[in-house]
Design an enzyme around this catalytic site. Structure first.
Site, short mmCIF file in Angstrom:
data_model
loop_
_atom_site.label_atom_id
_atom_site.label_comp_id
_atom_site.label_asym_id
_atom_site.label_seq_id
_atom_site.Cartn_x
_atom_site.Cartn_y
_atom_site.Cartn_z
N ASN A 143 31.84 32.92 32.75
CA ASN A 143 32.77 33.73 31.96
C ASN A 143 34.13 33.85 32.62
O ASN A 143 35.15 34.01 31.94
CB ASN A 143 32.18 35.12 31.71
CG ASN A 143 31.84 35.85 33.00
OD1 ASN A 143 31.01 35.38 33.77
ND2 ASN A 143 32.46 36.99 33.23
N TYR B 290 37.41 33.23 40.28
CA TYR B 290 37.79 34.60 39.88
C TYR B 290 39.31 34.77 39.79
O TYR B 290 39.84 35.84 40.04
CB TYR B 290 37.19 35.63 40.84
CG TYR B 290 35.69 35.74 40.71
CD1 TYR B 290 35.10 36.70 39.90
CD2 TYR B 290 34.85 34.83 41.35
CE1 TYR B 290 33.73 36.78 39.76
CE2 TYR B 290 33.48 34.91 41.21
CZ TYR B 290 32.93 35.88 40.42
OH TYR B 290 31.57 35.95 40.27
N HIS C 222 24.88 43.48 33.17
CA HIS C 222 24.67 42.37 32.22
C HIS C 222 23.24 42.33 31.68
O HIS C 222 22.75 41.26 31.29
CB HIS C 222 25.01 41.03 32.87
CG HIS C 222 26.39 40.97 33.44
ND1 HIS C 222 27.52 41.09 32.67
CD2 HIS C 222 26.82 40.80 34.73
CE1 HIS C 222 28.59 41.00 33.44
NE2 HIS C 222 28.20 40.83 34.69
N VAL D 104 24.91 37.70 37.27
CA VAL D 104 24.57 38.98 37.88
C VAL D 104 24.68 38.81 39.40
O VAL D 104 24.07 37.89 39.96
CB VAL D 104 23.15 39.43 37.49
CG1 VAL D 104 22.80 40.74 38.17
CG2 VAL D 104 23.05 39.57 35.98
N ASP E 227 28.69 32.16 41.31
CA ASP E 227 29.63 33.27 41.45
C ASP E 227 30.27 33.26 42.83
O ASP E 227 30.18 34.22 43.58
CB ASP E 227 28.92 34.59 41.18
CG ASP E 227 28.31 34.64 39.79
OD1 ASP E 227 28.81 35.40 38.96
OD2 ASP E 227 27.34 33.89 39.53
#
Length: 463
Positions: A195, A142, A287, A315, A112
């Protein structure tokens, strides 16, 4: 990448055949005696609605280098010598030979990541640890948190709930690539999709930027897919799984996973590590139990074949589990490490599902891309009859909401040192550190692809 990307309503893709894809390389900086030629491509992100700006990339080049020796440093430059247009000379080191006595010195694990101030801090800290390999467990840029005009939002679904197709600002991928170039031009990077890489566009196309910009050893590992593959790094066999495509037993990914696990020779690669994006074991409210359908479908297979460690992101916090199988402590089960705290722009996850009043409604937990409803109430153990524990679960060993990255140092075929570094610490300090110990004598694993319910590792429990 060659040429500039374009974004707007009237764009014309570049011709990928207009520039050659050439890499010159060798073991001596001033004598690049080998040359390899690859292929190039251009991808588009298109929207069928008036007012949304379309995107076309620069020319992306992919070249495979052959004849490399393990554990050796190589110098290279890339470009098109006929123009002439070649890059500066860079260097990288290949992975050590696959052997129970041979491992990379340090492997950086990060998830992330994004492109923020915290990303910069994470990459600076990570680089200071001089890793030999970087594993990125999803959610890269992102870009899908931005409209095509570059406007961003901390919560896409909150600000743009009526959007038919969620826009993405693809230049964020270009910015991220330029930011990461000093790192990834010298350190191998392996990535699995998250995702935020879905990025649906016209004709329901997804994952196009992810699949175009990265290279994957898919064919070499027999998967023929950019979403799941495997590779060796010395005496470690890495399995990279896709959570946002079919993971069901009748699907191609599951069948590939069975074949891949059955082919692993633990006398050559004793360590077996699996990664995918959303965690199966997380105690955070964000999540919570979102990937439960995937866990129900795949966990037994990974357990029977003796996976040692699982890394996830998604997460936005750090959490390390005890060895756990089917929500119960098991000394032969994998250790799960969630490291979704690289630098994303969606802020940290703070609340835990076991905090008073924070247990989510079960009907809110399924993810639209991950199948149906599988997260039922627990039927045994301390949380029997409940959807959440009322205290930190036994399987959760350490959790903290801070940005950071992790370093894995495999010492030999039974011991590895795991260190999580939070960004606010000095470079040499650790937020969490543990020796991971394998016990192959006490925990026999399957080598036969025909799974049977009476396997010595088969310890099914109800949840």
């Amino acid at each position: 990448m060659t040429g500039e990307s374009q974004i707007g309503e009237d764009i014309k893709p570049l011709d990928p055949n207009s520039v050659a894809s050439v890499v010159r390389y060798g073991s001596l900086r001033h004598t690049l005696s080998h040359e390899a030629t690859g292929y190039s491509l251009v991808y588009n992100q298109l929207y069928p609605f008036q007012g949304l700006q379309n995107y076309t990339s620069g020319i992306i080049h992919h070249v495979r280098l052959t004849g490399l020796e393990p554990g050796e440093q190589y110098y290279y430059k890339c470009g098109d010598p006929s123009i002439p247009a070649m890059s500066a000379v860079h260097a990288f080191k290949t992975m050590p030979i696959s052997s129970p006595q041979s491992y990379p010195n340090r492997i950086a694990i990060v998830g992330d990541l994004g492109l923020t101030y915290n990303t910069t801090s994470t990459i600076d800290h990570m680089s200071s640890n001089e890793p030999d390999l970087i594993v990125l467990v999803g959610d890269v840029t992102y870009a899908n948190l931005y409209l095509t005009n570059g406007t961003g939002s901390d919560c896409y679904s909150c600000s743009f709930p009526q959007t038919l197709i969620h826009e993405t600002y693809q230049p964020r991928w270009d910015y991220w690539g330029r930011f990461m170039e000093p790192v990834v031009s010298t350190i191998p990077l392996m990535v699995v999709e998250g995702n935020h890489e879905i990025e649906e566009q016209a004709e329901h196309k997804t994952f196009l930027s992810y699949s175009s910009r990265f290279a994957f050893p898919s064919v070499e590992s027999g998967s023929f897919s950019t979403f799941y593959y495997s590779f060796n790094a010395g005496g470690i066999h890495f399995i990279m799984l896709g959570a946002y495509i079919s993971y069901y037993k009748q699907g191609e990914q599951y069948k590939w996973l069975e074949r891949d696990l059955a082919s692993v020779d633990r006398t050559v690669t004793p360590w077996l590590i699996a990664t995918w994006h959303p965690p199966w074991y997380s105690t955070y409210k964000a999540h919570y139990r979102e990937a439960e359908c995937m866990r129900v479908e795949m966990e037994e297979l990974l357990y029977l074949y003796g996976v040692d460690v699982v890394f996830n992101g998604h997460v936005h916090a750090y959490e390390r589990s005890n060895r756990v199988y089917n929500f119960s402590l098991d000394s032969c089960a994998p250790l799960h490490i969630m490291i979704g705290d690289g630098g994303n722009r969606e802020k940290m996850a703070i609340k835990h599902a076991d905090d008073p009043g924070e247990c989510p409604d079960p009907l809110t937990t399924p993810d639209e891309y991950m199948g149906g409803f599988c997260a039922f109430n627990f039927t045994t153990g301390p949380a029997a009859g409940k959807f959440c524990w009322d205290r930190q679960p036994d399987f959760s060993a350490y959790r903290e909401s801070s940005f950071g990255h992790g370093i894995l140092e495999v010492k030999n075929e039974t011991h590895a040192l795991w260190t999580w570094h939070r960004n606010q610490d000095t470079y040499n300090s650790a937020g969490d550190q543990i020796y991971i110990v394998r016990q192959p004598d006490k925990c026999p694993v399957r080598t036969n692809p025909a799974l049977k319910s009476k396997s010595p590792r088969h310890l099914l429990r109800d949840i």
